[in-house]
Design a protein around this motif. Structure first.
Motif, short mmCIF file in Angstrom:
data_model
loop_
_atom_site.label_atom_id
_atom_site.label_comp_id
_atom_site.label_asym_id
_atom_site.label_seq_id
_atom_site.Cartn_x
_atom_site.Cartn_y
_atom_site.Cartn_z
N SER A 453 3.69 3.73 3.80
CA SER A 453 3.76 2.41 3.17
C SER A 453 2.46 2.09 2.45
CB SER A 453 4.05 1.33 4.20
OG SER A 453 5.20 1.64 4.93
N GLN A 454 1.34 2.52 3.03
CA GLN A 454 0.06 2.22 2.41
C GLN A 454 -0.12 2.98 1.09
OE1 GLN A 454 -2.04 2.60 6.58
NE2 GLN A 454 -3.51 1.91 5.06
N LEU A 455 0.46 4.19 1.00
CA LEU A 455 0.26 5.02 -0.19
C LEU A 455 1.24 4.71 -1.32
CD1 LEU A 455 -0.37 8.53 1.42
CD2 LEU A 455 -2.01 6.73 0.86
N ASP A 456 2.32 4.03 -0.98
CA ASP A 456 3.41 3.86 -1.95
C ASP A 456 2.95 3.32 -3.30
OD1 ASP A 456 6.46 3.55 -2.44
OD2 ASP A 456 5.67 1.57 -2.86
N ALA A 457 2.05 2.34 -3.30
CA ALA A 457 1.64 1.70 -4.56
C ALA A 457 0.93 2.68 -5.50
CB ALA A 457 0.73 0.50 -4.28
N LEU A 458 0.30 3.72 -4.94
CA LEU A 458 -0.38 4.68 -5.80
C LEU A 458 0.60 5.32 -6.78
CD1 LEU A 458 -2.62 6.46 -3.12
CD2 LEU A 458 -3.25 4.59 -4.66
N ALA A 461 1.58 2.38 -9.55
CA ALA A 461 0.59 1.57 -10.27
C ALA A 461 0.68 1.76 -11.78
CB ALA A 461 -0.81 1.87 -9.76
N TRP A 464 3.64 -0.15 -12.92
CA TRP A 464 3.36 -1.58 -12.75
C TRP A 464 2.49 -2.11 -13.89
CZ3 TRP A 464 1.93 -2.19 -6.79
CH2 TRP A 464 3.12 -2.11 -6.04
N ASP A 469 9.00 -0.68 -12.79
CA ASP A 469 9.05 -0.27 -11.38
C ASP A 469 10.31 0.56 -11.18
OD1 ASP A 469 8.26 -0.08 -8.74
OD2 ASP A 469 8.72 -2.16 -8.21
N LYS A 493 7.97 0.98 -0.13
CA LYS A 493 7.50 -0.41 -0.09
C LYS A 493 7.73 -1.03 1.27
CE LYS A 493 8.27 -1.77 -4.91
NZ LYS A 493 8.90 -2.74 -5.82
N ARG B 445 -1.62 -4.65 -11.90
CA ARG B 445 -0.50 -5.55 -12.13
C ARG B 445 0.59 -5.14 -11.18
NH1 ARG B 445 -0.85 -4.29 -18.51
NH2 ARG B 445 -2.56 -5.71 -19.03
N GLN B 454 0.72 -3.85 0.22
CA GLN B 454 1.07 -2.77 -0.71
C GLN B 454 -0.10 -2.42 -1.63
OE1 GLN B 454 5.23 -4.82 -1.48
NE2 GLN B 454 5.15 -2.89 -2.55
N LEU B 458 -5.10 0.66 -3.25
CA LEU B 458 -5.72 0.78 -4.57
C LEU B 458 -7.23 0.58 -4.46
CD1 LEU B 458 -3.14 -1.29 -6.68
CD2 LEU B 458 -3.25 1.19 -6.37
#
Lengths: 600, 600
Positions: A453-458, A461, A464, A469, A493, B445, B454, B458
């Motif tokens: 879950s912590q890595l998902d945004a990488l 991005a 985004w 998305d 997420k 963003r 989330q 970063l």
């Protein structure tokens, strides 16, 4: 195994009527029919496709509720369109499972005094709680029916599967079943349990080093088991499934019993005063009913050890991915040579890919039905091509193919998005953003304790940044010649407390979908590895396992940072070096061009 | 307000003995003494510093448990060293709150039949559950004591605070209290509640547009309130706190009552059949005891609206940050001009910074005690300089200063790390990685629905690449002339389900700490803003509010990507343009140099 739409005697109205009549005979007003069977797995054998029989809906997740004057089918966002096509709206209201959850429908639709039945073998504790509260709110009640009324009226119900169960050899498993049984039995104490109920067939397959064929695409033997603190196991399975010599493989510590004896065994265990671990996420409420106060609600003790592959399994995965990559590369080269004809269509193309795979050593099956989506069909995340839906591979479009195979030494799952002709600037921009997300995840390093879950945004991005998305997870766990989807880790997420640990295999699959236009997904499998000699504490990273070119023609190279170009060029060099010896000269020539450096 | 260590009559052994004697008189065997008071806030007035009185421990979080023959103090990682210095190990075992949680200690240490007391006004429902289960496991019991035994024997206990309560003007609040009361009252229905108990003084301050001074650094009036569906409020507060004219500001819909009447009011409400919302995270178990089955456990209804600042509050925050940035910049210029002397020390330096801030318009207080850490003291995340601990600002070291202020129009919180002399290559590498994380978050963003959990990675990814990390959250919410730490949003490794919404103010504060050597943190406050004309759905980003140069001398520019250099140069240009008109010519000259483009 037939994956086409099943055909049943009578029409849906007739079958619904038969079920209501059966309920009437039993003095019950309604009944809940889930898609799942008693193993709560992803694939369900034909004999347990009660939801399809009743409603016509063949998706992989859903639920029907039948009341005297109304009925509803609940599906999630993936299956809204499919449910509209398959389910007769005059018989069943069609609802989105999150927007209008089943419990809310029960609370609204059940009448005071009515009894709503459910099959406790097919229902989890959480579901029983939710449905029970909803029924009570309506002034009715929820009633367990051990003898499923669908089965009583389903005349042409297929026989349960009886595929042979074989040993999974040590040269693939890397750890003997004896060692696994001892290791897991020793871990029970930490959960304050004297025994563990295993209701997930993939856990049993891993623990005992056995594989079967009861469901498509996942080599499972449908069965239950009880693991005892002395490391012995009671395995509840039809004896005729066992292939010759399997007794010897299992050894004397594994006692075979009939599935019909499972319930009594649970009750005996509880009566003997033992504390018994069972997983509320995967074991049916029926198991907890049998165990009573003896039950300890803890996660399946095989799940995490199974997820962390040993070195033999990892080496197997690497070898399987080389063969799989060679097959996919032969396909991509063939596609490149034939697509200009304008004659290629989704089903024929994916059949061709399957044929290349079937030539591979140790190949046993596809690991899931291939998603072969041309043009706008690529934007349907769980698309399944049919003669009615399939499109041709047209000029200046994307073709998305998500596929994988089961090899004795490993399970694969790979998605490539191929540019047919010249994609427009927007398509290249989106493809490149998806690629940037894929690379960010492939290159990332993270300290021990970090979750998916912590890595998902990488992985998101770069999309985004442009306000874009994708509406699915970024990565799922993958088994070793087992399920192509397995837990407990996940890159998503959604919150997930399971840290990524060395040996775990997960997918890295960001995407972008423009409805009605095109779909993009770039998926490799990666293994979590420990990185030595770096930083303050234990540090992990990913080793990419999947080997196949990523389409250079779909990339806008001006959007890539230097480290991203370097990653792609290095990955392509590795793909070329690994696969060239495995393919024919024509494919090798195509591969050399497809993997040349981006600046070159 | 005095923030030095309090001095109490008698020594710790004597006070512990007095408490045990009092317990004996009441027939109770043990007692739980938390640091918190009945408002569960960050700051606790002297009158409620029971933990400090009993144990000597003055940290901002902790707990003591006293039994007849043993006692223990539990603190978290921030306070391990401080507890060792302050707490007498012959009287109290010192435990880490996560490694050896209080409940486990109770289960081990309580003897069968013993009664462990707790004050239900100081204890949440979750704590009562955990402690109760632990006591039961030991064969003992947990007993609520309404009349706190510490208070009975604490002879020199200070009077409770009685700071004047004043109106928070509409030109700062941006929405009238009348409008807020109606808005929140109208929202109660969604929680199936007829009234809401407000036990968090910052929620009451926001709702009624009032501010007080009962605790340091946060302009709160300690009080309780009940909001009714008709938008009227019962405010439980000592009448003598109300400044002249405040009655008129509050209006007839706000009824003033004595804090002593709060319990009876809750009981009356419950008896009248109303459903009453109370927040289990912030209301004491005592509140739920009074409400009984009338209680609805839901989040404080003011928390989220308070977090989403309106345009007047955001404009106030921008103005406050310009004044605060000017003060900090004057300080940084002064520091640059005087540090070569070798005579500067932590306390004198932070006093100087405070003096610059106090000259600013609308300044009311610091927003928290300044963290002024030179050299290795910078590596102590919650460092508080004392004459015994302070260091000089030495050549070739980092000086870390984390500070902020309360202005009538906004609350600030900023950290700068200053290179004294020439930092070595490792220090520059680490500083630059922290900066890369700060920039990644500043530039990101994200789609509507995204949580701070989330985004957290970063800010860490550049450190993670080198196997490094920091052991604190990346961002906390900040109030508008209210708490410098407020929820419900948070940017952190810990899961958090609260999406970031437009108007929320959060800190962006990655760091890196090398124990015994140096500490680095770069902190700006940012506001969540909606970005128009981008992508497929609603897209948000951050507007950086804090204005102060980031030390160019600490940066290894070769590690920055182009977009990172561009961000820093643009930020510095904005800092220069905004602050130059507000500072003296010497500071302006220093600022011009400090903010010139990185390549220049």
């Amino acid at each position: 195994m037939d994956e086409g739409r099943p055909v049943y005697a009578g029409d849906t109205a007739e079958r619904l009527g038969m079920l209501r009549a059966e309920l009437g005979r039993r003095g019950i007003d309604g009944f809940i029919v889930p898609r799942t069977d008693e193993y709560q797995g992803e694939y369900v054998p034909a004999a347990s496709q009660r939801l399809a029989w009743l409603t016509g809906f063949t998706g992989s997740a859903g639920l029907a509720i039948v009341l005297p004057d109304s009925a509803a089918v609940f599906v999630d966002g993936r299956y809204t369109l499919q449910a509209e096509a398959e389910v007769d709206a005059r018989l069943f209201a069609r609802r989105h499972v999150t927007g209008a959850p089943p419990a809310a429908w029960i609370a609204q639709s059940l009448k005071p005094g009515q009894k709503l039945g459910y099959d406790p073998r097919l229902t989890t504790l959480g579901e029983v709680e939710r449905y029970g509260a909803a029924a009570a709110k309506a002034g009715g009640s929820l009633v367990a029916l051990l003898d499923n009324p669908v089965d009583a009226v389903w005349k042409d119900r297929p026989a349960p599967p009886c595929a042979p169960v074989v040993a999974h050899e040590l040269r693939f498993a890397g750890e003997s079943a004896d060692s696994k049984r001892r290791r897991i039995a020793a871990s029970l104490g930490a959960s304050e349990a004297d025994a563990a109920v295993l209701t997930a067939p993939d856990s049993i397959a891993w623990l005992l080093n056995i594989r079967g064929g009861d469901v498509p695409h996942t080599p499972l033997a449908l069965s239950f088991a009880i693991l005892h603190a002395d490391s012995s196991v009671d395995l509840f399975i039809e004896r005729e499934k066992l292939s010759p010599g399997l007794d010897r493989h299992l050894g004397p510590a594994v006692r075979i019993a009939s599935p019909a004896a499972f319930g009594a065994a649970l009750e005996r265990l509880a009566a003997s005063g033992q504390r018994v671990a069972a997983d509320p996420a995967s074991a049916a409420s029926w198991v907890f009913d049998r165990l009573g106060t003896a039950a300890r609600r803890v996660a399946d003790p095989c799940q995490l050890p199974k997820a962390c592959k040993n070195t033999v399994e990892l080496d197997g995965a690497r070898a399987a991915h080389r063969r799989d990559g060679a097959a996919l590369t032969r396909f991509l080269a063939w596609l490149a040579g034939n697509v200009a004809s304008g004659q290629l269509r989704e089903i024929a193309v994916s059949d061709r890919l399957e044929a290349f795979r079937r030539e591979g050593e140790l190949f046993r099956d596809l690991s899931f039905p291939t998603i072969s989506g041309a043009g706008s069909n690529g934007a349907i995340v769980h698309y399944h091509a049919s003669p009615a839906s399939e499109r041709g591979l047209e000029k200046n479009s994307f073709y998305l193919v998500d596929s994988g195979a089961q090899y004795l030494d490993g399970t694969t799952d790979v998605t490539r998005t191929v540019a047919i002709g010249e994609p427009n600037a927007e398509m290249k921009d989106r493809f490149t953003r998806v690629l940037k997300g894929h690379i960010a995840l492939a290159l990332c390093r993270f300290p021990r304790g970090t979750t998916g879950s912590q890595l998902d945004a990488l992985a998101r991005a770069a999309l985004w940044q442009a306000g874009l998305d994708y509406d699915h997870g970024t990565g799922h766990g993958v088994g070793s010649y087992l399920g192509v989807h397995e837990g407990p880790q996940r890159i998503s997420k959604l919150p997930n407390s399971q840290a990524l640990l060395p040996g775990m295999i997960v997918s890295n699959e960001p995407g972008y979908y423009k409805t009605g236009a095109y779909g993009i997904r770039i998926e490799n499998l990666v293994a979590v590895i420990k990185l030595a000699g770096l930083g303050d504490g234990e540090v992990y990273g990913f080793e990419t396992l999947t080997l196949a070119p990523i389409d250079r023609n779909a990339i806008d190279a001006s959007l890539l940072e230097r480290h991203e170009t370097e990653w792609l060029d290095a990955y392509h060099a590795q793909v070329r070096d690994s696969l060239t010896p495995l393919v024919d000269p024509d494919t090798a020539a195509w591969l050399a061009a497809a993997t040349r450096p981006l600046g070159g």
